[in-house]
Structures are given as structure tokens and as C-alpha cells.
Design a protein around this motif. Structure first.
Motif, PDB file in Angstrom:
ATOM      1  N   ARG A  67     -74.683   7.209  -1.428  1.00  0.00           N
ATOM      2  CA  ARG A  67     -74.273   6.356  -2.301  1.00  0.00           C
ATOM      3  C   ARG A  67     -75.281   6.721  -4.085  1.00  0.00           C
ATOM      4  O   ARG A  67     -76.201   7.040  -3.615  1.00  0.00           O
ATOM      5  CB  ARG A  67     -74.386   5.185  -1.831  1.00  0.00           C
ATOM      6  N   TRP A  68     -74.505   7.018  -4.510  1.00  0.00           N
ATOM      7  CA  TRP A  68     -75.121   7.136  -6.134  1.00  0.00           C
ATOM      8  C   TRP A  68     -75.453   5.864  -6.800  1.00  0.00           C
ATOM      9  O   TRP A  68     -74.684   4.764  -6.745  1.00  0.00           O
ATOM     10  CB  TRP A  68     -74.308   7.928  -6.920  1.00  0.00           C
ATOM     11  N   ALA A  69     -76.380   5.386  -7.064  1.00  0.00           N
ATOM     12  CA  ALA A  69     -76.753   4.466  -8.302  1.00  0.00           C
ATOM     13  C   ALA A  69     -77.330   5.239  -9.468  1.00  0.00           C
ATOM     14  O   ALA A  69     -77.745   5.540  -9.136  1.00  0.00           O
ATOM     15  CB  ALA A  69     -77.709   3.088  -7.737  1.00  0.00           C
ATOM     16  N   LEU A  70     -77.295   5.038 -10.541  1.00  0.00           N
ATOM     17  CA  LEU A  70     -77.096   4.747 -12.027  1.00  0.00           C
ATOM     18  C   LEU A  70     -78.221   4.387 -12.210  1.00  0.00           C
ATOM     19  O   LEU A  70     -78.351   3.225 -12.532  1.00  0.00           O
ATOM     20  CB  LEU A  70     -75.782   5.286 -12.673  1.00  0.00           C
ATOM     21  N   GLN A  71     -79.189   4.322 -12.913  1.00  0.00           N
ATOM     22  CA  GLN A  71     -80.155   3.828 -14.339  1.00  0.00           C
ATOM     23  C   GLN A  71     -80.458   4.884 -15.183  1.00  0.00           C
ATOM     24  O   GLN A  71     -80.945   5.458 -15.322  1.00  0.00           O
ATOM     25  CB  GLN A  71     -81.629   4.176 -13.532  1.00  0.00           C
ATOM     26  N   SER A  72     -80.197   3.665 -16.174  1.00  0.00           N
ATOM     27  CA  SER A  72     -79.786   4.437 -17.390  1.00  0.00           C
ATOM     28  C   SER A  72     -80.146   3.075 -18.641  1.00  0.00           C
ATOM     29  O   SER A  72     -79.424   2.361 -18.956  1.00  0.00           O
ATOM     30  CB  SER A  72     -78.663   4.790 -17.363  1.00  0.00           C
ATOM     31  N   PRO A  73     -80.961   2.999 -19.165  1.00  0.00           N
ATOM     32  CA  PRO A  73     -82.217   4.046 -19.472  1.00  0.00           C
ATOM     33  C   PRO A  73     -82.985   3.552 -17.943  1.00  0.00           C
ATOM     34  O   PRO A  73     -83.243   2.929 -17.595  1.00  0.00           O
ATOM     35  CB  PRO A  73     -82.774   3.839 -20.285  1.00  0.00           C
ATOM     36  N   PRO A  74     -84.366   4.683 -17.600  1.00  0.00           N
ATOM     37  CA  PRO A  74     -85.204   4.036 -16.884  1.00  0.00           C
ATOM     38  C   PRO A  74     -86.202   3.444 -17.487  1.00  0.00           C
ATOM     39  O   PRO A  74     -86.891   3.150 -19.011  1.00  0.00           O
ATOM     40  CB  PRO A  74     -86.177   5.291 -16.458  1.00  0.00           C
ATOM     41  N   ARG A  75     -86.620   2.316 -16.578  1.00  0.00           N
ATOM     42  CA  ARG A  75     -86.949   0.909 -17.479  1.00  0.00           C
ATOM     43  C   ARG A  75     -88.295   0.649 -15.819  1.00  0.00           C
ATOM     44  O   ARG A  75     -89.074  -0.050 -15.652  1.00  0.00           O
ATOM     45  CB  ARG A  75     -86.518   0.270 -17.757  1.00  0.00           C
ATOM     46  N   GLY A  76     -88.550   1.726 -15.633  1.00  0.00           N
ATOM     47  CA  GLY A  76     -89.698   2.072 -14.345  1.00  0.00           C
ATOM     48  C   GLY A  76     -89.409   1.704 -12.747  1.00  0.00           C
ATOM     49  O   GLY A  76     -87.926   1.598 -12.573  1.00  0.00           O
ATOM     50  N   THR A  77     -90.381   1.911 -11.970  1.00  0.00           N
ATOM     51  CA  THR A  77     -89.448   2.685 -10.428  1.00  0.00           C
ATOM     52  C   THR A  77     -88.716   0.940 -10.172  1.00  0.00           C
ATOM     53  O   THR A  77     -88.197   1.214  -9.097  1.00  0.00           O
ATOM     54  CB  THR A  77     -90.724   2.902  -9.758  1.00  0.00           C
ATOM     55  N   GLY A  78     -89.691   0.118 -10.350  1.00  0.00           N
ATOM     56  CA  GLY A  78     -88.962  -0.959  -9.742  1.00  0.00           C
ATOM     57  C   GLY A  78     -87.711  -1.493 -10.129  1.00  0.00           C
ATOM     58  O   GLY A  78     -86.567  -1.833  -9.571  1.00  0.00           O
ATOM     59  N   HIS A  79     -87.436  -1.601 -10.878  1.00  0.00           N
ATOM     60  CA  HIS A  79     -86.094  -1.413 -11.662  1.00  0.00           C
ATOM     61  C   HIS A  79     -85.208  -0.312 -11.375  1.00  0.00           C
ATOM     62  O   HIS A  79     -83.658  -0.608 -11.314  1.00  0.00           O
ATOM     63  CB  HIS A  79     -86.397  -1.214 -13.565  1.00  0.00           C
ATOM     64  N   ALA A  80     -85.561   1.323 -11.245  1.00  0.00           N
ATOM     65  CA  ALA A  80     -85.055   2.023  -9.892  1.00  0.00           C
ATOM     66  C   ALA A  80     -84.416   1.254  -9.189  1.00  0.00           C
ATOM     67  O   ALA A  80     -83.341   1.462  -8.433  1.00  0.00           O
ATOM     68  CB  ALA A  80     -85.752   2.926  -9.783  1.00  0.00           C
ATOM     69  N   VAL A  81     -85.481   1.120  -8.364  1.00  0.00           N
ATOM     70  CA  VAL A  81     -84.770   0.541  -6.974  1.00  0.00           C
ATOM     71  C   VAL A  81     -83.878  -0.981  -6.855  1.00  0.00           C
ATOM     72  O   VAL A  81     -82.710  -0.741  -6.243  1.00  0.00           O
ATOM     73  CB  VAL A  81     -86.210  -0.136  -6.169  1.00  0.00           C
ATOM     74  N   GLN A  82     -83.839  -1.483  -8.282  1.00  0.00           N
ATOM     75  CA  GLN A  82     -83.076  -2.249  -8.480  1.00  0.00           C
ATOM     76  C   GLN A  82     -82.101  -2.038  -8.336  1.00  0.00           C
ATOM     77  O   GLN A  82     -80.531  -2.949  -8.382  1.00  0.00           O
ATOM     78  CB  GLN A  82     -83.359  -3.046 -10.104  1.00  0.00           C
ATOM     79  N   ASP A 185     -95.050  -7.217 -17.865  1.00  0.00           N
ATOM     80  CA  ASP A 185     -95.340  -7.214 -18.865  1.00  0.00           C
ATOM     81  C   ASP A 185     -96.961  -6.332 -18.184  1.00  0.00           C
ATOM     82  O   ASP A 185     -97.984  -6.971 -17.643  1.00  0.00           O
ATOM     83  CB  ASP A 185     -95.642  -9.134 -18.653  1.00  0.00           C
ATOM     84  N   ASN A 186     -96.472  -5.544 -19.067  1.00  0.00           N
ATOM     85  CA  ASN A 186     -97.954  -4.490 -18.513  1.00  0.00           C
ATOM     86  C   ASN A 186     -98.025  -3.428 -18.885  1.00  0.00           C
ATOM     87  O   ASN A 186     -97.254  -3.296 -19.825  1.00  0.00           O
ATOM     88  CB  ASN A 186     -98.099  -4.057 -17.447  1.00  0.00           C
ATOM     89  N   ALA A 187     -99.180  -2.688 -19.515  1.00  0.00           N
ATOM     90  CA  ALA A 187     -99.685  -1.485 -19.829  1.00  0.00           C
ATOM     91  C   ALA A 187     -98.508  -0.551 -20.451  1.00  0.00           C
ATOM     92  O   ALA A 187     -98.251   0.081 -21.430  1.00  0.00           O
ATOM     93  CB  ALA A 187    -100.770  -0.723 -19.228  1.00  0.00           C
ATOM     94  N   GLN A 188     -97.563  -0.579 -19.782  1.00  0.00           N
ATOM     95  CA  GLN A 188     -96.333   0.022 -19.957  1.00  0.00           C
ATOM     96  C   GLN A 188     -95.248   0.461 -19.841  1.00  0.00           C
ATOM     97  O   GLN A 188     -94.039   0.845 -20.177  1.00  0.00           O
ATOM     98  CB  GLN A 188     -95.901   1.934 -18.666  1.00  0.00           C
TER      99      GLN A 188
END
Ligand code: UD1
Ligand code: CA
Length: 453
Positions: A67-82, A185-188
Motif C-alpha cells: 500500500r502506498w502513502a504519499l508524503q509531499s513535501p516531507p516534514r519529518g519522520t513523524g509526519h511521514a508515519v502520519q 517546535d524544534n531545531a529543524q
């Protein structure tokens, strides 16, 4: 178990147009290794989060279990799993893998899943002498409390050598809750997956950590340099497996296996050989230096001399190939055949005991038993439009520098004189020859410079 593979990263440091996870390790895309390992764990859902080069990545994995989930644009690993949460089944835990970490062993992931059970958060962590760049595992009284990213860490936290590999197993409903609460809310300015650890602790969920047997299981690829390093690690492991299985490698540091190589007993492989696709070497096969063998099967006792290239070929027992031979797809050589230097075979079956020892092209042919194909023999199989077959029956002798203009048949026991251009069938047991008669001019004189007759 649900498995989510994070593969949306851009891979800028690869300096390549190819999406990072499609770069090959041992001839397979990095993501292919991860997908294979994931499948070996029989997941109920397998979700790949992709983004950079989305279409190219999807096309490389047309399999229906993904199953494919699209993350665009990438906003971090937590956002990716979301991006994957709607695909996840609440009834079983979720394992998160990285698409650019190809060498994690299934046993390591199995142990991580066991540690997680149904209600714990389990992290795969390692101790590194140089932990710079990684998220650090912050413990209090031995218990994991949170993960702090390198860029957000204090001097004291940066001295922690236990790091987050990124691989974790979480109870799915809780994971969804924790992800929904993430902030950037972090350095990146990114949504960190690693922040779920503190959230779990706040929820009273137990956080445990397990470790892989080897650090290389957790190494990712961000650059060509790291890709090359992991390729060596992987090849070293594969060579080790071959040695353990009893294969005699003249130098385990100088073999490359890009696919599956199955060997019988007492197989010897000299340096500089590359095996691609599915290759099977029966008992006692010897592969001399610098051969490339792809999708081929070699029978017991067969020897391949240096500098040969074999592709989709089947060779019987006790054959002798090379040096400098090329066997192209559709070549089937029976037992006790010899194919020597600068000989090319294609789509040709040759029966037991036959030989083509030097400088020949044998294509689209059927060659019988105990045939001798002389040096410089060529099957002219192509008329510019169609391919035609050449048939050479048992015990035929093909003299040197012969052209067999297909379709043509050389009868059983026939002999072709050297230099023959065969355009019609040669009858059995007879000598056939096409050659201008030799002539000597008795009173001929060589011209002399400046002197006219
Ligand atoms: C991450 C971890 C860090 C850990 C390190 C191990 C976080 C916040 N940090 O760091 O604790 O030590 O991995 O290598 O999780 N990806 C996406 N979408 C994104 C961002 C990343 O799909 O928006 C994928 C990447 O393609 C890659 C993986 O996630 O496969 C890790 O991304 P990367 O940027 O390498 O992680 P780091 O932030 O370095
Ligand atoms: Ca990384």
C-alpha cells in the motif's frame, strides 16, 4: 503486524537523479531489501511512505501486497508515519522501518516485536563510539524517558552513546494518538517520530529497547560512499555464508554475488567473479578468475576458465568452457563438451562430447554428439530479416574457417573442408568442400618499380 517503510526522503547527498531507495545494493534496490525483509515477517499490512520520485519508486514495486502513502513535501519522520495511519490495522502493532537501511536481519526485528508485545513501545538502539548526528536515548534510572535529536541536544546529552536507529514497534492505536499530538517546535522545524517516546512515557506506556547483533544492521545510506561501504559489508556476509557452506573461495573479499548463488560440494571460485540472478553450480565446479555468470546452471565437475561471460546458459557435467568464452541466452551444452577461447554460443544446443575450441560463432544451431567445430567457423544465422537454424548431426567434422549459411544441415559423419561456404545441405559421411581450386602461374614475375613492360 503492520509494517511502515519510510522512503520519502530526497537523498540529496547521493548526487543522483535516481531516487535514493532505488539505488542498488547487490543488484537490488535498497528498498527491495527492506521489502523482502518486511515480507519475511508476514505483515498484515505493508505500507511504503514515498514522496521524492514517487512515480518511479511505485513503478519499481508493482506488487499488490504494497500500500502506498504519499508524503509531499516531507516534514519529518513523524509526519511521514502520519501519512500511513489510515492504512494501519489497530488490532496489531506497527513496525517502522527505513527504506534506506537495507541490512537489518529479520531475527533482529522479530526480537524487537517480541519485546514490544501488544502494549509496549520497543526501540531498536545501538551504542556507537561516534554518535554524532543521531538521536540520543535519554534514560533515567535505566529506563528510557525520551529521545533527543542531535541538533536539539545539550552538551551533556550529546555525550550519550546509545542512539536511536529509527526502527521501532508501537501499539497502533496509541501510535496514532501520539502522532496526532506531535509538534514541529524544534531545531529543524520537523515533526519528529522520536517525540512519541516522551508521549508514551507520559501515557504510562512502558518503553523498552533491544539491540541488534551487529551495528551494520542499522546503517543507512545517505551517500555513494555509505552505499559502497554497505555493499562491502553485504558481500562479506554473503561470502561468509558460502565459506560456511563449504565453498572454496580463493579470496572471500573478491567475489560479488548479486542474486542467489547455490553451490554443491567442493566448488572452487577464484577471484574477481561476479554472479548475477539465479546461479547454480553443482558438485566440483571450478570457476577460474574474472568470470561473470548470470542466471546459469553448471553441471558437476565442469570447469570455467578465466574471463568467461555466461548468461542464461545450462551446461552439463565435466564440460570445459573458456578461457574467453561467451555463452549467451539459450545455450545448452551437454556433458563433456568443450567451448574454447573466443567462441560465442547463442540459442544453441550442443550434445555430449562435442567441441568448438577456438574462434567461432555458433548461433541458432542444434549440434549433435562428438562434433568437431573448427577454428573460425561461423553460423550465418541471420539474413538481415530472419534468423534461421543450422543443424549439425553427430560425428560431423567442420573444417576451419567454414561458413554455414542457414538454414542448412550437415549430415551425420559429414566432413566439411576448410574454408567451405555451405549453402546447401552436406550429405552424411561424405567430404563436402566449396573452395576455388588452387592455381600456380608458372612464368609469372613480380612487377619491379619504375620499369614498364
Ligand atoms: C532519524 C531519527 C534519529 C535517528 C536517525 C537514524 C527522527 C526525528 N530522527 O534521523 O533519531 O538517530 O534517523 O538514522 O526520526 N523520511 C521520510 N520523510 C521525512 C523524513 C524522513 O520518509 O519527512 C525517511 C527518510 O527517507 C529515511 C528515514 O525517514 O529513510 C530517516 O530520515 P533521515 O532524514 O535520515 O533521519 P534523521 O532525521 O537523520
Ligand atoms: Ca539518515
Amino acid at each position: 503486524m503492520n509494517i511502515v517503510v519510510l522512503a520519502a526522503g530526497m537523498g540529496k547527498r547521493m548526487r543522483s537523479d535516481l531516487p535514493k531507495v532505488l539505488h542498488p545494493l547487490a543488484g537490488r534496490p535498497l528498498l527491495g531489501h527492506v521489502v523482502d525483509t518486511a515480507r519475511s515477517l508476514a505483515p498484515s499490512r505493508l505500507v511504503i511512505v514515498h514522496g521524492h520520485g514517487a512515480e518511479t519508486v511505485r513503478e519499481a514495486f508493482p506488487d499488490h501486497d504494497i500500500r502506498w502513502a504519499l508524503q509531499s513535501p516531507p516534514r519529518g519522520t513523524g509526519h511521514a508515519v502520519q501519512q500511513a495511519v489510515t492504512e494501519l490495522d489497530d488490532a496489531s502493532p506497527t513496525l517502522v522501518l527505513y527504506g534506506d537501511v537495507p541490512l537489518t536481519r529479520a531475527a533482529t526485528l522479530g526480537a524487537l516485536a517480541t519485546a514490544a508485545g501488544t502494549d509496549r513501545l520497543a526501540l531498536l538502539t545501538v551504542h556507537l563510539d561516534d554518535p554524532a548526528g543521531y538521536g540520543r536515548i535519554v534514560r533515567e534510572a535505566g529506563a528510557v524517558r525520551r529521545i533527543v535529536e542531535h541538533k536539539d541536544a545539550s552538551e551533556a546529552e550529546r555525550s550519550i552513546t546509545e542512539v536511536n536507529t529509527g526502527i521501532l514497534v508501537a501499539p497502533t492505536p496509541a501510535l496514532k494518538r501520539w502522532l496526532a499530538g506531535l509538534t514541529n517546535d524544534n531545531a529543524q522545524g520537523e515533526y519528529y517520530l522520536t517525540d512519541i517516546v516522551a508521549a508514551a512515557v507520559a501515557d504510562g506506556v512502558e518503553v523498552v529497547a533491544t539491540h541488534p547483533d551487529h551495528v551494520w544492521e542499522t546503517l543507512g545510506v545517505n551517500s555513494k560512499r555509505q552505499l559502497a561501504e554497505l555493499e562491502r559489508v553485504h558481500q562479506h556476509n554473503l561470502a561468509g555464508d558460502l565459506l560456511d557452506a563449504g565453498v572454496h573461495l580463493m579470496d572471500p573479499a573478491r567475489i560479488d554475488v548479486r542474486g542467489s548463488l547455490r553451490c554443491g560440494r567442493d566448488v572452487v571460485i577464484d577471484v574477481g567473479c561476479v554472479f548475477e540472478g539465479d546461479v547454480e553450480l553443482a558438485d566440483g565446479v571450478r570457476i577460474h578468475a574474472h568470470c561473470v555468470v548470470r542466471d546459469s546452471r553448471l553441471g558437476a565437475g565442469t570447469e570455467v576458465l578465466p574471463f568467461c561471460h555466461l548468461e542464461s546458459a545450462v551446461v552439463g557435467e565435466q564440460a570445459r568452457i573458456g578461457p574467453y568464452a561467451r555463452l549467451r541466452p539459450g545455450t545448452e551444452l551437454a556433458e563433456h563438451t568443450h567451448v574454447g577461447n573466443f567462441v560465442e554460443f547463442k540459442n544453441t544446443r550442443m550434445a555430449a562430447g562435442s567441441k568448438a575450441n577456438h574462434l567461432a560463432y555458433v548461433g541458432d544451431a542444434t549440434v549433435g554428439r562428438n562434433v568437431n567445430i573448427g577454428a573460425g567457423t561461423i553460423t550465418c544465422n541471420y539474413d538481415g530479416a530472419n534468423k534461421h537454424r543450422t543443424v549439425i548431426e553427430d560425428d560431423a567434422f567442420i573444417g576451419s574457417d567454414t561458413q554455414l549459411v542457414a538454414p542448412v544441415t550437415v549430415g551425420r559423419g559429414a566432413t566439411l573442408g576448410a574454408g567451405t561456404t555451405l549453402t546447401a545441405d552436406a550429405p552424411a559421411d561424405k567430404l563436402t568442400i566449396s573452395r576455388a581450386r588452387q592455381l600456380t602461374i608458372e612464368n609469372w614475375q613480380r612487377p619491379v618499380k619504375g620499369k614498364s613492360r
